[in-house]
Every structure is written in structure tokens, then in C-alpha cells.
Design an enzyme around this catalytic site. Structure first.
Site, PDB file in Angstrom:
ATOM      1  N   ASP A   8       2.310 -11.322  11.896  1.00 39.04           N
ATOM      2  CA  ASP A   8       0.799 -11.769  12.096  1.00 39.04           C
ATOM      3  C   ASP A   8       1.195 -12.697  13.332  1.00 39.04           C
ATOM      4  O   ASP A   8       1.900 -13.491  13.745  1.00 39.04           O
ATOM      5  CB  ASP A   8       0.406 -12.378  11.310  1.00 39.04           C
ATOM      6  CG  ASP A   8      -0.352 -11.532  10.108  1.00 39.04           C
ATOM      7  OD1 ASP A   8       0.343 -10.359  10.229  1.00 39.04           O
ATOM      8  OD2 ASP A   8      -0.545 -12.139   8.797  1.00 39.04           O
ATOM      9  N   ASP A 134     -10.142  -4.985   3.492  1.00 38.70           N
ATOM     10  CA  ASP A 134     -10.054  -6.190   3.061  1.00 38.70           C
ATOM     11  C   ASP A 134     -10.776  -6.296   1.403  1.00 38.70           C
ATOM     12  O   ASP A 134     -11.918  -6.475   1.774  1.00 38.70           O
ATOM     13  CB  ASP A 134      -9.484  -7.270   4.220  1.00 38.70           C
ATOM     14  CG  ASP A 134      -8.430  -6.859   5.279  1.00 38.70           C
ATOM     15  OD1 ASP A 134      -7.506  -5.876   4.821  1.00 38.70           O
ATOM     16  OD2 ASP A 134      -9.200  -7.606   6.792  1.00 38.70           O
TER      17      ASP A 134
END
Length: 249
Positions: A8, A134
Site C-alpha cells: 500500500d 470492502d
């Protein structure tokens, strides 16, 4: 099942967020280029890169990330800030193996229909487009997990399947960044509903035991980040597992 190492990026730095909270950031003293080379050197074929700036509409990382991606022969699964069909095509034309779409697919009612027309043919949607879901307590979140969608989780999966998309990246936000174990119950529910989907699990993986549990319920692959950075799962573990699983990637 294949382990996909995750990287990330926030402000061009390698980081991890806890439960998607941009105010709860762990920064790592390693560059994206170094992470890619580390995994390439052990024979890993696929790496998961997320632009966390892009996920909340800030595209200051994007050119840096594109430049890095163009210089590697690794297969890239890429997400964060992909807001248009043109951007999906730009990435796939540049050699990105899989493009992750999330927020735009939730907020723009016509986006998935248009994307299906532009990209789908045979198994092409599965191979090149990943639908990000998500989930926090079975509620779909978007825009860097800052907003909630009224769309029911199973209804959304069914709609994607109807359009030809059947590879999903599902992140259990309750588990993400905590190293407390994977969201096996959530993934099992999705696979019980649609056993033929290609499900990529994300969030909470803390050990090879978690990897075994995901493998047992026939998850296609899992994304692992923090557990690798903090050496709960070693590079050698990833190498050995993926060598056995390489044929299924």
C-alpha cells in the site's frame, strides 16, 4: 490458492492502515521498488499495489506508481482511484495484469455496464478486472472506506456476475491491519452463495494457519501485507507456498 503480497502506497511511501483509517498509519522503511524486487527475487509472479491517495481522490502518487510499474516485469494487481473506463484501458494497455475497480462501480450506476461492454469477452473480465468489495459488518464501504453503500452485499455480487465479472477482492474491514485472523466466515458466506466466483481474500491474515483456513474453503488467493512486513509470515513461507500453487494462478 496463491499468496499475493500487498504493498500500500501513501504519499509515495510504503504503509499499512488499520481498519482503513488514514489517521492510524504504520510506515515502513522500504521503497516500492525494493518491495517489488524482494518478491520478484523469490519467484513471486503477482503483486498487489494500492494507491491510498488515489482511493480518496488524490492522484499525486499516480505518475510515480505508473513509472515504477512500467519498469518491472512482475504481474501487477493495481487499485486506487480508478474512476473511468479510459483509465482501466490505459492500465491494461500498459501491461497491468489486473485492474481493481471499487468506488466508481458503487457510486456510478452505469459504470459496470459500460465497463462490461468495453472489456468483457469470454473470461477477459475475470482475468483483467477485479471488483473490490470492502465490507464492514456486511455493509459495503467505498471512497477509502469513508462512505457506506445502501446496496446489499449479495445483491451486488449477483449484479456483477450477471454482467460477466466474477473475480472479487473482498476485504473484511473488521480484520484489516489487526493481524487477528482472516474473515473466514464472511468469505465462506460469499462462496456458499456463489461457489464459482474467484475470490481474493484480504484483511487480517497473520499466520500460515490463516492461509490454511482460507485454502480449505477454496478461496482463490489471498492478499497479505502487514504479516509479511512484521515477519509473522516470512518471505520463505510465501515462496514455498506459491511454488506449490503456481499452476493455479
Amino acid at each position: 490458492m496463491y499468496i499475493i503480497p500487498a504493498v500500500d502506497i501513501l504519499d509515495k511511501k510504503v504503509v499499512r492502515l488499520r481498519e482503513g483509517n488514514y489517521d492510524d498509519v504504520t510506515r515502513y522503511d522500504v521503497s516500492l521498488e525494493e518491495m517489488i524486487e524482494r518478491y520478484r527475487s523469490i519467484g513471486t509472479e503477482l503483486i498487489h499495489i494500492i494507491d491510498l491517495n488515489g482511493a480518496k481522490g488524490d492522484f499525486s502518487n499516480q505518475q510515480y506508481l505508473f513509472d515504477v510499474i512500467k519498469r518491472t516485469d512482475m504481474k501487477i494487481q493495481y487499485g486506487g482511484g480508478i474512476r473511468s473506463i479510459d483509465k482501466v484501458k490505459e492500465l491494461t494497455d500498459a501491461g497491468v495484469a489486473r485492474v481493481i475497480v471499487g468506488t466508481q462501480a458503487i457510486t456510478n450506476p452505469t459504470f459496470l455496464d459500460e465497463l462490461a461492454k468495453a472489456m468483457c469477452g469470454g473470461t477477459k473480465c475475470s482475468d483483467q478486472v477485479v471488483i473490490a468489495i470492502d465490507v464492514l459488518d456486511e455493509v459495503i464501504k467505498y471512497s477509502g472506506w469513508m462512505e457506506s453503500s445502501p446496496i446489499k452485499l449479495i445483491d451486488y455480487i449477483d449484479r456483477c456476475l450477471h454482467l460477466g465479472f466474477y473475480r472479487f477482492l473482498c476485504t473484511d474491514i473488521n480484520k484489516d491491519g489487526k493481524l487477528g485472523g482472516a474473515g473466514v466466515e464472511l468469505y465462506k458466506k460469499l462462496l456458499d452463495h456463489s461457489p464459482f466466483i474467484k475470490l481474493i481474500a484480504s484483511g487480517g491474515v497473520s499466520s500460515m494457519k490463516d492461509i490454511d483456513e482460507l485454502c480449505k474453503i477454496k478461496v482463490e488467493s489471498c492478499v497479505v501485507g502487514k504479516a509479511i512486513y512484521e515477519e509473522r509470515i516470512t518471505i520463505e513461507d510465501v515462496k514455498n507456498w506459491n511454488l506449490k500453487s503456481l499452476i493455479s494462478i
